[in-house]
Design an enzyme around this catalytic site. Structure first.
Site, PDB file in Angstrom:
ATOM      1  N   ALA A  14       0.805  -1.225   0.000  1.00  0.00           N
ATOM      2  CA  ALA A  14       0.000   0.000   0.000  1.00  0.00           C
ATOM      3  C   ALA A  14       0.837   1.273   0.000  1.00  0.00           C
ATOM      4  O   ALA A  14       0.349   2.326  -0.395  1.00  0.00           O
ATOM      5  CB  ALA A  14      -0.947  -0.015   1.208  1.00  0.00           C
ATOM      6  N   VAL A 133      -2.003  -7.983  -8.900  1.00  0.00           N
ATOM      7  CA  VAL A 133      -1.287  -7.052  -9.779  1.00  0.00           C
ATOM      8  C   VAL A 133       0.219  -7.317  -9.726  1.00  0.00           C
ATOM      9  O   VAL A 133       0.918  -7.215 -10.725  1.00  0.00           O
ATOM     10  CB  VAL A 133      -1.586  -5.590  -9.362  1.00  0.00           C
ATOM     11  CG1 VAL A 133      -0.722  -4.605 -10.126  1.00  0.00           C
ATOM     12  CG2 VAL A 133      -3.060  -5.281  -9.580  1.00  0.00           C
ATOM     13  N   ASP A 163      -2.934  -3.734 -20.063  1.00  0.00           N
ATOM     14  CA  ASP A 163      -2.614  -4.088 -21.455  1.00  0.00           C
ATOM     15  C   ASP A 163      -3.814  -3.795 -22.363  1.00  0.00           C
ATOM     16  O   ASP A 163      -3.665  -3.317 -23.484  1.00  0.00           O
ATOM     17  CB  ASP A 163      -2.245  -5.572 -21.550  1.00  0.00           C
ATOM     18  CG  ASP A 163      -1.169  -5.935 -20.549  1.00  0.00           C
ATOM     19  OD1 ASP A 163      -0.046  -5.465 -20.682  1.00  0.00           O
ATOM     20  OD2 ASP A 163      -1.490  -6.669 -19.588  1.00  0.00           O
ATOM     21  N   ARG A 166      -4.070  -0.100 -22.870  1.00  0.00           N
ATOM     22  CA  ARG A 166      -3.006   0.330 -23.793  1.00  0.00           C
ATOM     23  C   ARG A 166      -3.371  -0.049 -25.232  1.00  0.00           C
ATOM     24  O   ARG A 166      -3.179   0.746 -26.162  1.00  0.00           O
ATOM     25  CB  ARG A 166      -1.693  -0.362 -23.422  1.00  0.00           C
ATOM     26  CG  ARG A 166      -1.053   0.159 -22.161  1.00  0.00           C
ATOM     27  CD  ARG A 166       0.053  -0.789 -21.686  1.00  0.00           C
ATOM     28  NE  ARG A 166       0.819  -0.233 -20.578  1.00  0.00           N
ATOM     29  CZ  ARG A 166       1.634  -0.938 -19.798  1.00  0.00           C
ATOM     30  NH1 ARG A 166       1.791  -2.238 -20.005  1.00  0.00           N
ATOM     31  NH2 ARG A 166       2.307  -0.354 -18.833  1.00  0.00           N
ATOM     32  N   HIS A 191       0.252 -11.538 -18.575  1.00  0.00           N
ATOM     33  CA  HIS A 191       0.631 -10.121 -18.518  1.00  0.00           C
ATOM     34  C   HIS A 191       2.143 -10.057 -18.696  1.00  0.00           C
ATOM     35  O   HIS A 191       2.913 -10.073 -17.733  1.00  0.00           O
ATOM     36  CB  HIS A 191       0.220  -9.498 -17.180  1.00  0.00           C
ATOM     37  CG  HIS A 191       0.877  -8.161 -16.971  1.00  0.00           C
ATOM     38  ND1 HIS A 191       0.618  -7.081 -17.768  1.00  0.00           N
ATOM     39  CD2 HIS A 191       1.824  -7.753 -16.093  1.00  0.00           C
ATOM     40  CE1 HIS A 191       1.364  -6.057 -17.383  1.00  0.00           C
ATOM     41  NE2 HIS A 191       2.105  -6.445 -16.370  1.00  0.00           N
TER      42      HIS A 191
HETATM   43  P1  NAX Z   1       6.744  -0.531  -5.573  1.00  0.00           P
HETATM   44  O1  NAX Z   1       8.060  -1.239  -5.387  1.00  0.00           O
HETATM   45  O2  NAX Z   1       6.709   0.944  -5.641  1.00  0.00           O
HETATM   46  O3  NAX Z   1       5.780  -0.952  -4.370  1.00  0.00           O
HETATM   47  C1  NAX Z   1       5.628  -2.261  -3.962  1.00  0.00           C
HETATM   48  C2  NAX Z   1       5.337  -2.218  -2.469  1.00  0.00           C
HETATM   49  O4  NAX Z   1       5.043  -3.544  -2.053  1.00  0.00           O
HETATM   50  C3  NAX Z   1       6.517  -1.730  -1.644  1.00  0.00           C
HETATM   51  O5  NAX Z   1       6.100  -0.650  -0.828  1.00  0.00           O
HETATM   52  C4  NAX Z   1       6.904  -2.949  -0.806  1.00  0.00           C
HETATM   53  O6  NAX Z   1       7.357  -2.590   0.485  1.00  0.00           O
HETATM   54  C5  NAX Z   1       5.587  -3.712  -0.768  1.00  0.00           C
HETATM   55  N1  NAX Z   1       5.721  -5.140  -0.520  1.00  0.00           N
HETATM   56  C6  NAX Z   1       6.670  -5.995  -0.967  1.00  0.00           C
HETATM   57  N2  NAX Z   1       6.451  -7.221  -0.493  1.00  0.00           N
HETATM   58  C7  NAX Z   1       5.331  -7.144   0.259  1.00  0.00           C
HETATM   59  C8  NAX Z   1       4.607  -8.107   1.011  1.00  0.00           C
HETATM   60  N3  NAX Z   1       5.006  -9.365   1.112  1.00  0.00           N
HETATM   61  N4  NAX Z   1       3.479  -7.690   1.641  1.00  0.00           N
HETATM   62  C9  NAX Z   1       3.086  -6.413   1.566  1.00  0.00           C
HETATM   63  N5  NAX Z   1       3.745  -5.453   0.888  1.00  0.00           N
HETATM   64  C10 NAX Z   1       4.842  -5.832   0.224  1.00  0.00           C
HETATM   65  O7  NAX Z   1       6.074  -1.213  -6.835  1.00  0.00           O
HETATM   66  P2  NAX Z   1       4.810  -0.700  -7.675  1.00  0.00           P
HETATM   67  O8  NAX Z   1       5.275   0.194  -8.748  1.00  0.00           O
HETATM   68  O9  NAX Z   1       3.757  -0.232  -6.744  1.00  0.00           O
HETATM   69  O10 NAX Z   1       4.380  -2.071  -8.371  1.00  0.00           O
HETATM   70  C11 NAX Z   1       3.821  -3.126  -7.625  1.00  0.00           C
HETATM   71  C12 NAX Z   1       3.745  -4.393  -8.458  1.00  0.00           C
HETATM   72  O11 NAX Z   1       2.901  -4.188  -9.581  1.00  0.00           O
HETATM   73  C13 NAX Z   1       5.091  -4.846  -9.049  1.00  0.00           C
HETATM   74  O12 NAX Z   1       5.195  -6.257  -8.887  1.00  0.00           O
HETATM   75  C14 NAX Z   1       4.957  -4.527 -10.502  1.00  0.00           C
HETATM   76  O13 NAX Z   1       5.759  -5.355 -11.320  1.00  0.00           O
HETATM   77  C15 NAX Z   1       3.488  -4.787 -10.725  1.00  0.00           C
HETATM   78  N6  NAX Z   1       2.869  -4.218 -11.926  1.00  0.00           N
HETATM   79  C16 NAX Z   1       1.899  -4.937 -12.515  1.00  0.00           C
HETATM   80  C17 NAX Z   1       1.205  -4.460 -13.621  1.00  0.00           C
HETATM   81  C18 NAX Z   1       0.118  -5.267 -14.245  1.00  0.00           C
HETATM   82  O14 NAX Z   1      -0.413  -4.800 -15.266  1.00  0.00           O
HETATM   83  N7  NAX Z   1      -0.274  -6.423 -13.735  1.00  0.00           N
HETATM   84  C19 NAX Z   1       1.546  -3.164 -14.221  1.00  0.00           C
HETATM   85  C20 NAX Z   1       2.289  -2.254 -13.312  1.00  0.00           C
HETATM   86  C21 NAX Z   1       3.295  -2.916 -12.417  1.00  0.00           C
HETATM   87  O15 NAX Z   1       4.489  -3.109 -13.141  1.00  0.00           O
END
Ligand code: NAX
Length: 328
Positions: A14, A133, A163, A166, A191
């Site tokens: 979050a 996600v 996707d 987009r 994805h």
């Molecule tokens: P960020 O690295 O900014 O944020 C992720 C957050 O998750 C961090 O604050 C971290 O502390 C927290 N976190 C990690 N492990 C955790 C756990 N076990 N429990 C609770 N919190 C945890 O990444 P962000 O840009 O927000 O992206 C989040 C995810 O979305 C990534 O895996 C990214 O690859 C994925 N995406 C997926 C997309 C999709 O279309 N399905 C598109 C966008 C994005 O790339």
């Protein structure tokens, strides 16, 4: 008029980038409805840095004075975050580090989704629905769903809506029309850059997109890789991965699933549909029934579409094989 009972929305990761673009939209009513109170149950990893950042995000949410936001729970404990949750939005995951192999990423993130899947199955509401996600989202979703014994696996969905959005926007740009003119463009498969944005059934202003675009070589040779690699293009330009558009897609994903009749692509357990292997989570068109969904199976795929679906299915099967020891 008495207000509706609140919906509890658990969000993991979050305090991350997507979280920051997402929570305000949920609290303002854009995801679940402008008359629908919500309680946000926010999970971050239980160490001071992310927990402190989460408190900061919560302060900003308070400062918005959203009338629909009834309460917030901030926690580092999965059971607390998912307790009685009606929606579980699994955004948090470990990013791919320098030199890290995809298989290592799959396994590292797999552990997170085993634990969260178990917790959700134990403590979430009976009507809980899950949207994943965090990448690799299809396979993470499969892993979390495999832990579910109480909740049906069909409740677990992964997001291919970014996707899809987009793909719709790019078709509209090419045709020189407003994006609302594009319909029936669905994402099939993973994805990842292998996903298939099915332009063969898409329509622009009610006419077949291929007829309106009139350029098969562009559709097959340029359109598909441009959609598939759009995430990388955003990183290259912005220096950070898509966050606002990903949060927006998640708002669309959930709103589509709670709006009866809405038709869009969602990654769901394939059950062998559209030639996908049994047991993988693959994007395909679904129509919401309000509390659930039906997969639309009526699109006939030509040889080109089938060849694209095979490629993305092969990738999903390879991912499943990499994490097979994590599947309950
Ligand atoms: P960020 O690295 O900014 O944020 C992720 C957050 O998750 C961090 O604050 C971290 O502390 C927290 N976190 C990690 N492990 C955790 C756990 N076990 N429990 C609770 N919190 C945890 O990444 P962000 O840009 O927000 O992206 C989040 C995810 O979305 C990534 O895996 C990214 O690859 C994925 N995406 C997926 C997309 C999709 O279309 N399905 C598109 C966008 C994005 O790339």
């Amino acid at each position: 008029m008495a207000s509706k009972p609140p919906i509890r929305v658990a969000v993991t990761g979050a305090a991350g980038n997507i979280g920051y673009a997402l929570l305000f939209r949920i609290a303002s009513g854009q995801m679940l409805g402008e008359d629908q109170p919500v309680i946000l149950q926010l999970l971050e990893i239980p160490v001071e840095g992310p927990q402190k950042a989460l408190r900061g995000v919560a302060m900003e949410l308070e400062d918005c004075a959203f009338p629909l936001l009834q309460d917030m729970i901030l926690t580092g404990d999965a059971d607390t975050a998912f307790r009685d949750a009606n929606w579980c939005l699994l955004v948090g995951s470990k990013p791919r580090g320098p030199g890290m192999e995809r298989a290592d990423l799959l396994k590292d993130n797999g552990k997170i989704f085993v634990a969260q899947g178990r917790s959700i199955d134990k403590v979430a509401a009976d009507d809980a629905r899950i949207a994943v996600v965090g990448n690799p989202c299809n396979t993470n979703c499969m892993i979390a769903a495999s832990q579910a014994k109480r909740l049906g696996q069909d409740r677990f969905t992964a997001m291919v809506r970014l996707d899809e959005n987009r793909g719709r926007a790019l078709l509209a740009r090419k045709a020189g029309v407003a994006v609302g003119e594009v319909s029936e463009l669905f994402i099939y498969g993973n994805h990842s850059p292998t996903m298939f944005a099915d332009f063969t059934h898409a329509r622009i202003g009610g006419r077949p997109a291929s007829e309106v675009i009139g350029d098969k070589a562009w559709l097959e040779g340029e359109y598909l890789p441009t959609v598939g690699k759009r995430g990388a293009a955003v990183i290259e330009a912005r220096g950070q991965s898509s966050a606002a558009s990903a949060a927006n897609a998640l708002v669309d994903h959930v709103r589509g699933l709670v709006t009866p009749g809405a038709l869009h692509a969602v990654a769901v357990p394939s059950h062998g549909r559209y030639g996908f292997s049994e047991g993988v989570w693959a994007g395909m068109p679904v129509r919401s029934t309000g509390t659930g969904y039906e997969v639309v199976t009526s699109y006939d795929m030509d040889a080109f579409a089938k060849s694209k679906i095979k490629i993305t299915n092969d990738e999903l099967v390879a991912e499943r094989d990499t994490v097979k020891e994590m599947l309950a």
